[in-house]
Motif scaffolding. Structure first.
Motif, PDB file in Angstrom:
ATOM      1  N   THR A 131       0.851  -1.199   0.000  1.00  0.00           N
ATOM      2  CA  THR A 131       0.000   0.000   0.000  1.00  0.00           C
ATOM      3  C   THR A 131       0.881   1.241   0.000  1.00  0.00           C
ATOM      4  N   VAL A 132       0.429   2.287  -0.723  1.00  0.00           N
ATOM      5  CA  VAL A 132       1.244   3.481  -0.937  1.00  0.00           C
ATOM      6  C   VAL A 132       0.520   4.718  -0.433  1.00  0.00           C
ATOM      7  N   GLY A 133       1.289   5.656   0.141  1.00  0.00           N
ATOM      8  CA  GLY A 133       0.816   6.997   0.489  1.00  0.00           C
ATOM      9  C   GLY A 133       1.833   8.017   0.034  1.00  0.00           C
ATOM     10  N   LEU A 134       1.409   9.242  -0.210  1.00  0.00           N
ATOM     11  CA  LEU A 134       2.305  10.277  -0.729  1.00  0.00           C
ATOM     12  C   LEU A 134       2.166  11.560   0.064  1.00  0.00           C
ATOM     13  N   GLU A 135       3.259  12.320   0.104  1.00  0.00           N
ATOM     14  CA  GLU A 135       3.234  13.635   0.727  1.00  0.00           C
ATOM     15  C   GLU A 135       2.639  14.637  -0.265  1.00  0.00           C
ATOM     16  N   PRO A 136       1.676  15.453   0.149  1.00  0.00           N
ATOM     17  CA  PRO A 136       1.003  16.375  -0.794  1.00  0.00           C
ATOM     18  C   PRO A 136       1.851  17.593  -1.113  1.00  0.00           C
ATOM     19  N   LEU A 137       2.838  17.412  -1.993  1.00  0.00           N
ATOM     20  CA  LEU A 137       3.707  18.508  -2.407  1.00  0.00           C
ATOM     21  C   LEU A 137       3.404  18.883  -3.853  1.00  0.00           C
ATOM     22  N   PRO A 138       3.475  20.172  -4.210  1.00  0.00           N
ATOM     23  CA  PRO A 138       3.145  20.590  -5.581  1.00  0.00           C
ATOM     24  C   PRO A 138       4.024  19.932  -6.630  1.00  0.00           C
TER      25      PRO A 138
ATOM     26  N   VAL B 115       4.185   1.873   2.214  1.00  0.00           N
ATOM     27  CA  VAL B 115       5.157   2.686   1.476  1.00  0.00           C
ATOM     28  C   VAL B 115       4.721   4.145   1.521  1.00  0.00           C
ATOM     29  N   TYR B 116       5.678   5.018   1.830  1.00  0.00           N
ATOM     30  CA  TYR B 116       5.367   6.456   1.871  1.00  0.00           C
ATOM     31  C   TYR B 116       6.380   7.203   1.011  1.00  0.00           C
ATOM     32  N   VAL B 117       5.857   8.078   0.151  1.00  0.00           N
ATOM     33  CA  VAL B 117       6.681   8.867  -0.771  1.00  0.00           C
ATOM     34  C   VAL B 117       6.788  10.287  -0.230  1.00  0.00           C
ATOM     35  N   PHE B 118       8.022  10.769  -0.046  1.00  0.00           N
ATOM     36  CA  PHE B 118       8.208  12.115   0.484  1.00  0.00           C
ATOM     37  C   PHE B 118       9.528  12.699  -0.011  1.00  0.00           C
ATOM     38  N   GLU B 119       9.703  13.984   0.246  1.00  0.00           N
ATOM     39  CA  GLU B 119      10.922  14.699  -0.142  1.00  0.00           C
ATOM     40  C   GLU B 119      11.881  14.668   1.042  1.00  0.00           C
TER      41      GLU B 119
ATOM     42  N   LYS C  21      -1.286   3.861 -12.251  1.00  0.00           N
ATOM     43  CA  LYS C  21      -2.395   2.947 -12.568  1.00  0.00           C
ATOM     44  C   LYS C  21      -2.613   1.922 -11.464  1.00  0.00           C
ATOM     45  N   ARG C  22      -1.533   1.340 -10.938  1.00  0.00           N
ATOM     46  CA  ARG C  22      -1.664   0.242  -9.979  1.00  0.00           C
ATOM     47  C   ARG C  22      -1.845   0.726  -8.543  1.00  0.00           C
ATOM     48  N   LYS C  23      -1.230   1.872  -8.198  1.00  0.00           N
ATOM     49  CA  LYS C  23      -1.202   2.291  -6.797  1.00  0.00           C
ATOM     50  C   LYS C  23      -2.096   3.483  -6.480  1.00  0.00           C
ATOM     51  N   MET C  24      -2.375   4.325  -7.457  1.00  0.00           N
ATOM     52  CA  MET C  24      -3.108   5.552  -7.163  1.00  0.00           C
ATOM     53  C   MET C  24      -4.550   5.526  -7.666  1.00  0.00           C
ATOM     54  N   GLU C  25      -4.750   5.009  -8.880  1.00  0.00           N
ATOM     55  CA  GLU C  25      -6.108   4.974  -9.405  1.00  0.00           C
ATOM     56  C   GLU C  25      -7.009   4.071  -8.572  1.00  0.00           C
ATOM     57  N   SER C  26      -6.441   3.018  -8.003  1.00  0.00           N
ATOM     58  CA  SER C  26      -7.238   2.128  -7.147  1.00  0.00           C
ATOM     59  C   SER C  26      -7.581   2.775  -5.811  1.00  0.00           C
ATOM     60  N   GLN C  27      -6.874   3.867  -5.436  1.00  0.00           N
ATOM     61  CA  GLN C  27      -7.141   4.567  -4.183  1.00  0.00           C
ATOM     62  C   GLN C  27      -7.648   5.984  -4.428  1.00  0.00           C
ATOM     63  N   ALA C  28      -8.246   6.194  -5.575  1.00  0.00           N
ATOM     64  CA  ALA C  28      -8.667   7.547  -5.935  1.00  0.00           C
ATOM     65  C   ALA C  28      -9.632   8.139  -4.915  1.00  0.00           C
TER      66      ALA C  28
ATOM     67  N   ASN D  16      -9.705   7.240  -1.730  1.00  0.00           N
ATOM     68  CA  ASN D  16      -9.149   7.054  -0.386  1.00  0.00           C
ATOM     69  C   ASN D  16      -8.627   8.393   0.147  1.00  0.00           C
ATOM     70  N   PRO D  17      -9.199   8.925   1.229  1.00  0.00           N
ATOM     71  CA  PRO D  17      -8.719  10.221   1.746  1.00  0.00           C
ATOM     72  C   PRO D  17      -7.328  10.147   2.354  1.00  0.00           C
ATOM     73  N   GLU D  18      -6.822   8.932   2.596  1.00  0.00           N
ATOM     74  CA  GLU D  18      -5.511   8.771   3.207  1.00  0.00           C
ATOM     75  C   GLU D  18      -4.417   8.488   2.177  1.00  0.00           C
ATOM     76  N   LEU D  19      -4.737   8.697   0.901  1.00  0.00           N
ATOM     77  CA  LEU D  19      -3.700   8.541  -0.121  1.00  0.00           C
ATOM     78  C   LEU D  19      -2.646   9.635   0.022  1.00  0.00           C
ATOM     79  N   TRP D  20      -3.103  10.853   0.281  1.00  0.00           N
ATOM     80  CA  TRP D  20      -2.185  11.987   0.480  1.00  0.00           C
ATOM     81  C   TRP D  20      -2.153  12.305   1.977  1.00  0.00           C
ATOM     82  N   LEU D  21      -1.011  12.071   2.593  1.00  0.00           N
ATOM     83  CA  LEU D  21      -0.855  12.274   4.028  1.00  0.00           C
ATOM     84  C   LEU D  21       0.281  13.248   4.301  1.00  0.00           C
TER      85      LEU D  21
END
Length: 629
Positions: free
Chosen positions: A447-454, A503-507, A473-480, A482-487
């Motif tokens: 499962t994936v989450g991302l930091e809401p950066l421009p 999994v968390y994506v951040f800078e 396609k595999r990680k984001m569209e299926s969680q469109a 989901n309010p916790e996709l962008w954390l």
């Protein structure tokens, strides 16, 4: 009119400036022009100067001045203007409108009007700080053929942002029909470089575009500046605050004022909107927040110095079901070594059986064993020695004991090397995930989450990489939905800590601070990292035609050379997590022990099966024979 002396002065000036091309705007008679040109053909300096004459009186329209009269491919073109001509004023005004008083043109404005009158005339013109303009005042001598030329340096720190015209006396040249010589200096300009004399911008207000992503733009400018000026909580908007503090240092070096233009993003597209768009449309002079130097942006902007580093990563802890690691017990030796070692042990087992056989047949009875061991028993002795197990059966002969000595020696050497490698492997960091690329991450079940950066959203929208399209396609569209996709970064890092496999994506410049705050030293070493996007450098940008380009570059280089930049970067930007494995004891987990337990269980089952087979064989196939009379 002493045109010979004037030609000598112009030639000397071109030599000192290292320029070989000049356009002369004049109102001389044809014979005077010929006399001037002859001096260029046979000059006192052995150089070749390409020159072009333009008669001011024959031009009615000066529009497109640069295109029609000054087209060139040289770094710098010299332009001579006789400002005593009445038509010269129109030419100078057009040059101001086209903004060609810059470093690409070396202007020689020759006349005999007073400094005050010249200042009043040029005060309204759009000169720049990189302008290479010299006002040359002629003074004829009565007692000889010499002419004294007083040279004045002319520039403006920026007319459109409040700059005032600066006219500074430089030096005097005395020219006769044969040579020119510098008679005296009128100021200390010659002691420093061009930009060394123009480094103080006390009369301008620079417009600086600044990005703020963690505060609302509805706040007042003072509140936003107060936020960017703070030195605590370096993980909040760290990149913007890092660039802002560098800009404040630049402001102190230039002794200027700054007006900050705030935006919530770098750009809406590549060059439109945001801080980048403000510099592109020249509503801002400088970007305080570093940005990427993309191919599209470099058509309009110039990257003057590297002021940052961009690195986005995906972090996650290895899931508990990451798989067993039984191969660690086979890794110390290659398959060939294992095969050779087994062959040596088998050979020694055969030699031991031959030794026991010879002892039972040829040696004295008191030295013989009570029974002859089977071949299987000698093999068991040989392979048991490899596991550092002794034996109750010992050969009595000297040759047999030498075989025993060789067996235990090679087993001792192999055992020590094997155990040292296995122990070091087990005490290293625990098992890492095999996911190393974005392609593998997109194909996984994590499962994936991302930091809401421009810039993260912009990269997902405009990236052409196939693995990013698969990731979406595999990680984001299926969680469109989901309010916790962008954390936010703090929540995302805590979820990574508490949920192995998330999994968390951040800078990294901001997110690593949360990792160091909430993770233990062992947990930091256990983290898996996958590079989200290629690592790229950040640059401070100016407009491609900015007149401050060279001045700002020199000042930023000064910041870099003195170590101020390194100090600021180490304070604001976290680019690496430090794993210090010696500070804690690592526990060997079930991912290593489970294969051993499985092997033991399988061996026990196999032994029981063999035992049952033996019992059955003895009962049904080895019954004693009975004789009936």
């Amino acid at each position: 009119m002493q045109l010979v002396q004037l030609a000598n002065f112009v030639l000397d000036n071109l030599v000192q400036s290292r320029i070989g091309f000049i356009v002369l705007f004049h109102c001389w008679q044809s014979d005077e022009s010929l006399k001037f040109a002859q001096q260029f053909i046979k000059p006192m300096h052995p150089i070749l100067v390409y020159h072009q004459f333009v008669q001011l009186r024959g031009v009615l329209d000066w529009s497109h001045l640069e295109l029609n009269y000054m087209g060139h491919t040289q770094p710098t073109l010299a332009v001579y203007v006789d400002i005593k001509c009445q038509e010269a004023q129109d030419l100078l005004e057009e040059a101001s409108r086209e903004q060609i008083y810059n470093q690409h043109y070396h202007w020689l404005l020759v006349g005999n009007q007073s400094e005050l009158k010249f200042y009043d005339c040029f005060a309204l013109f759009n000169l720049s700080i990189d302008a290479d303009v010299s006002y040359v005042k002629e003074e004829f001598q009565d007692n000889n053929d010499s002419v004294v030329y007083a040279v004045y340096d002319v520039y403006n720190n920026g007319k459109i942002i409040g700059g005032q015209l600066n006219v500074t006396a430089s030096h005097e040249m005395s020219c006769d029909p044969f040579e020119c010589r510098r008679t005296r200096y009128l100021s200390s300009l010659q002691k420093r470089s061009k930009y060394g004399n123009r480094e103080q911008l006390t009369d301008v207000v620079l417009r600086v575009a600044t990005v703020v992503t963690q505060r609302s733009l509805t706040l007042s400018d003072d509140e936003l500046i107060r936020f960017l000026s703070q030195e605590n909580d370096t993980h909040i908007d760290s990149l913007a605050r890092f660039g802002f503090h560098l800009t404040l240092i630049l402001r102190d070096l230039l002794h200027c004022k700054m007006k900050f233009i705030f935006s919530d993003s770098w750009s809406k597209s590549d060059v439109v909107g945001g801080s980048v768009g403000a510099v592109v449309d020249q509503s801002a002079d400088l970007t305080a927040t570093p940005s990427l130097a993309t191919e599209g942006r470099l058509k309009y902007l110039s990257a003057i110095i590297e002021t940052g580093f961009f690195r986005s990563v995906c972090i996650f802890r290895t899931p508990h079901n990451a798989g067993l690691r039984g191969d660690v017990f086979l890794q110390p030796f290659s398959p060939l070594v294992w095969y050779l070692f087994g062959a040596v042990l088998s050979l020694i087992g055969i030699l031991l059986w031959i030794t026991f056989y010879m002892e039972c047949r040829r040696m004295r009875k008191r030295w013989r064993l009570d029974y002859l061991p089977s071949l299987l028993s000698t093999f068991l002795i040989s392979f048991g020695a490899a596991c550092i197990q002794s034996s109750s059966l010992i050969p009595r002969s000297a040759g047999g004991r030498l075989i025993y000595f060789a067996l235990f020696l090679i087993s001792f050497i192999m055992y020590n090397y094997y155990t040292s490698v296995v122990v070091s492997s087990l005490l290293s960091s625990p098992v890492k995930s095999k996911i190393k690329t974005m392609q593998q991450l997109a194909e996984s079940s994590l499962t994936v989450g991302l930091e809401p950066l421009p810039f993260t959203k912009s990269y997902l929208n405009y990236s052409r990489l196939p693995e990013i399209h698969l990731f979406i396609k595999r990680k984001m569209e299926s969680q469109a939905q989901n309010p916790e996709l962008w954390l936010p970064a703090e929540q995302g890092v805590l979820r990574v800590r508490d949920n192995p496999g998330y999994v968390y994506v951040f800078e990294t410049s901001s997110g690593y601070a949360y990792v160091e705050r909430y993770f233990t030293a062992q947990q930091i070493c256990d983290l898996n990292e996958v590079l989200f996007r290629p690592e790229q450098l950040f640059y401070t940008h100016l407009h491609r035609n900015s007149t401050y380009k060279e001045l700002f570059r020199l000042r930023f280089l000064r910041i870099l050379e003195t170590g101020v930049y390194r100090k600021q970067r180490s304070y604001w930007v976290h680019m690496k997590l430090h794993c210090v494995a010696q500070n804690f004891v690592i526990t060997v987990g079930m991912e290593y022990v489970a294969p051993l337990l499985l092997m033991l269980i399988c061996a026990d089952i196999l032994v029981v099966v063999i035992l049952l087979v033996e019992l059955a064989w003895k009962r049904f196939f080895t019954r004693p024979l009975t004789f009936h009379p």
